[in-house]
Design a protein around this motif. Structure first.
Motif, short mmCIF file in Angstrom:
data_model
loop_
_atom_site.label_atom_id
_atom_site.label_comp_id
_atom_site.label_asym_id
_atom_site.label_seq_id
_atom_site.Cartn_x
_atom_site.Cartn_y
_atom_site.Cartn_z
N UNK A 53 23.39 -43.20 4.08
CA UNK A 53 22.09 -42.25 4.25
C UNK A 53 21.78 -42.37 5.78
N UNK A 54 21.41 -43.52 6.10
CA UNK A 54 20.86 -43.89 7.52
C UNK A 54 21.94 -43.27 8.46
N UNK A 55 23.03 -43.12 8.18
CA UNK A 55 24.14 -42.74 9.12
C UNK A 55 23.95 -41.12 9.28
N UNK A 56 23.63 -40.38 8.09
CA UNK A 56 23.28 -39.06 8.37
C UNK A 56 21.96 -38.61 9.07
N UNK A 57 20.98 -39.49 8.70
CA UNK A 57 19.64 -39.46 9.68
C UNK A 57 20.09 -39.49 11.19
N UNK A 58 20.97 -40.30 11.39
CA UNK A 58 21.38 -40.48 13.05
C UNK A 58 22.15 -39.27 13.28
N UNK A 86 30.21 -33.57 2.65
CA UNK A 86 28.71 -33.81 1.84
C UNK A 86 27.98 -32.31 2.04
N UNK A 87 26.90 -32.28 1.18
CA UNK A 87 25.92 -31.11 1.23
C UNK A 87 24.63 -31.90 1.48
N UNK A 88 23.97 -31.31 2.59
CA UNK A 88 22.69 -31.91 2.90
C UNK A 88 21.71 -30.77 2.66
N UNK A 89 20.46 -30.98 1.67
CA UNK A 89 19.61 -30.09 1.34
C UNK A 89 18.05 -30.84 1.90
N UNK A 90 17.29 -30.00 2.59
CA UNK A 90 16.19 -30.49 3.01
C UNK A 90 14.88 -29.64 2.33
N UNK A 91 13.81 -30.25 2.21
CA UNK A 91 12.92 -29.46 1.37
C UNK A 91 11.35 -29.68 2.18
N UNK A 92 10.48 -28.66 2.06
CA UNK A 92 9.06 -28.67 2.37
C UNK A 92 9.09 -28.49 3.84
N UNK A 93 8.56 -29.24 4.62
CA UNK A 93 8.29 -29.30 6.12
C UNK A 93 9.41 -29.45 6.87
N UNK A 94 10.45 -30.33 6.39
CA UNK A 94 11.84 -30.37 6.93
C UNK A 94 12.43 -29.09 7.04
N UNK A 95 12.39 -28.25 6.54
CA UNK A 95 12.99 -26.81 6.43
C UNK A 95 12.26 -26.23 7.74
N UNK A 96 11.36 -26.42 8.48
CA UNK A 96 11.04 -25.98 9.61
C UNK A 96 11.82 -26.53 10.79
N UNK A 97 12.46 -27.38 10.46
CA UNK A 97 13.49 -28.03 11.66
C UNK A 97 14.89 -27.94 11.38
N UNK A 98 15.31 -27.82 10.00
CA UNK A 98 16.68 -27.80 9.59
C UNK A 98 16.99 -26.67 8.65
N UNK A 99 18.23 -26.30 8.55
CA UNK A 99 18.63 -25.23 7.50
C UNK A 99 18.29 -25.85 6.05
N UNK A 100 17.88 -25.04 5.28
CA UNK A 100 17.51 -25.46 3.82
C UNK A 100 18.85 -26.26 3.44
N UNK A 101 20.11 -25.67 3.48
CA UNK A 101 21.07 -26.26 3.06
C UNK A 101 22.12 -26.15 4.04
N UNK A 102 23.12 -27.35 4.18
CA UNK A 102 24.05 -27.21 4.93
C UNK A 102 25.34 -28.43 4.67
N UNK A 103 26.39 -27.97 5.00
CA UNK A 103 27.47 -28.85 4.75
C UNK A 103 27.98 -29.51 5.87
N UNK A 104 28.03 -30.99 5.77
CA UNK A 104 28.47 -31.83 7.09
C UNK A 104 29.67 -32.53 6.61
N UNK A 105 30.67 -32.61 7.78
CA UNK A 105 31.74 -33.24 7.59
C UNK A 105 31.66 -34.69 8.30
#
Lengths: 74, 223
Positions: free
Chosen positions: A29-34, A3-22
């Protein structure tokens, strides 16, 4: 599945703007949060492929998950 | 009329008259509100209500247009009115030195044509949305944090804040956030342009859409 994960606004201070996850098939979605250690309370809008979903939404191969934090300053 | 000469023909004379006869209510006179007040005055709104119970402090100086070293401790709504009178003494300005709450919100915004959300509290934004729905007034939502900002135009009954913040809005814990000088200015500019389009009934509104601005990546995205 990928899947591709995109984050926006202040979440970009902690995570890459865009990343792929296996991730496991039928991950929610809750699993991804974990997996990325993200507190659900810090997210106000969840979208999958541009459509608003809830945290228990089941993801599919090649989905694009977009997360938006609450922005409330004036 | 000379002062508005450069508004024409971007705004027609008929549209200018509409603006002159319109009442805009700007809730919050800090980062977003300061710019909105300035822009609303210069585009030609004839009646401007400004609401804020807060006073300026030194931490406001990095971004709040109406703050300066001489008005620390001064009420923001009163400072806004004084500033407006310097720009255009013919604008009828009503400065209200109070914080919005469930009891006063509908009364304070009543009889306005458009309301600007320049607040810094998510729960109070919901109070304002309910008041605007009750009084059937369009609400232009704006919010900023750090390099980011968002805008949406909420027509009565859309309840779009519910989608922006989710249903747990009252549980969102807000701490003082980082905000830099250019974030409120760009978001306020879009808010006031939306307010103008509501009045002149021309152009495309951000209705049922949230425009998310990321100035660090220079990206603009509608969701």
């Amino acid at each position: 599945m990928i899947i591709t994960l995109k984050v926006f606004a202040t979440l970009r201070q902690k995570y890459p703007n865009i990343q792929t996850l296996d991730v496991n098939h039928e991950s929610t979605v809750a699993d991804i949060f974990n997996i990325i250690n993200l507190n659900p309370e810090t997210v106000s809008i969840i979208m999958v492929n541009g459509i608003s979903v809830k945290i228990d939404h089941v993801l599919a191969e090649n989905d694009v998950l977009s997360l938006f934090p609450p922005v409330g300053g004036g | 009329m000379q002062r508005y000469q450069r508004n024409f023909p971007a705004v027609t004379e008929e549209e200018h008259k509409l603006l002159q006869n319109s009442k805009i209510c700007i809730c919050g006179c800090g980062g977003l509100g300061g710019y909105s007040i300035e822009l609303a005055a210069r585009i030609g709104f004839g009646y401007i209500t400004v609401i804020d119970g807060d006073t300026f402090d030194e931490t406001n100086l990095n971004r709040q247009l109406l703050s300066n070293e001489k008005n620390i401790g001064y009420n923001k709504a009163i400072a806004a009115k004084e500033h407006l009178q310097l720009i255009n003494s013919t604008i009828e300005c009503n400065a209200i030195e109070t914080y919005l709450n469930e009891d006063n919100a509908a009364l304070l915004i009543k009889n306005h044509d458009v309301v600007i959300d320049a607040l810094d509290s998510i729960p109070v934004r919901f109070i304002l949305q309910r008041a605007c729905k009750k009084e059937k007034i369009p609400l232009i939502h704006g919010a900023v944090e750090s390099w980011y900002g968002q805008v949406s135009t909420i027509l009565p009954g859309d309840d779009f804040l519910d989608k922006i913040y989710g249903t747990l809005a009252d549980q969102i814990k807000q701490t003082p956030v980082s905000t830099i000088s250019f974030s409120p200015s760009i978001i306020s500019s879009i808010q006031v342009s939306e307010a103008v389009k509501i009045i002149i009934k021309r152009g495309t509104l951000l209705q049922n859409k949230l425009l998310i601005v990321d100035l660090l990546q220079t990206s603009f995205m509608e969701v």
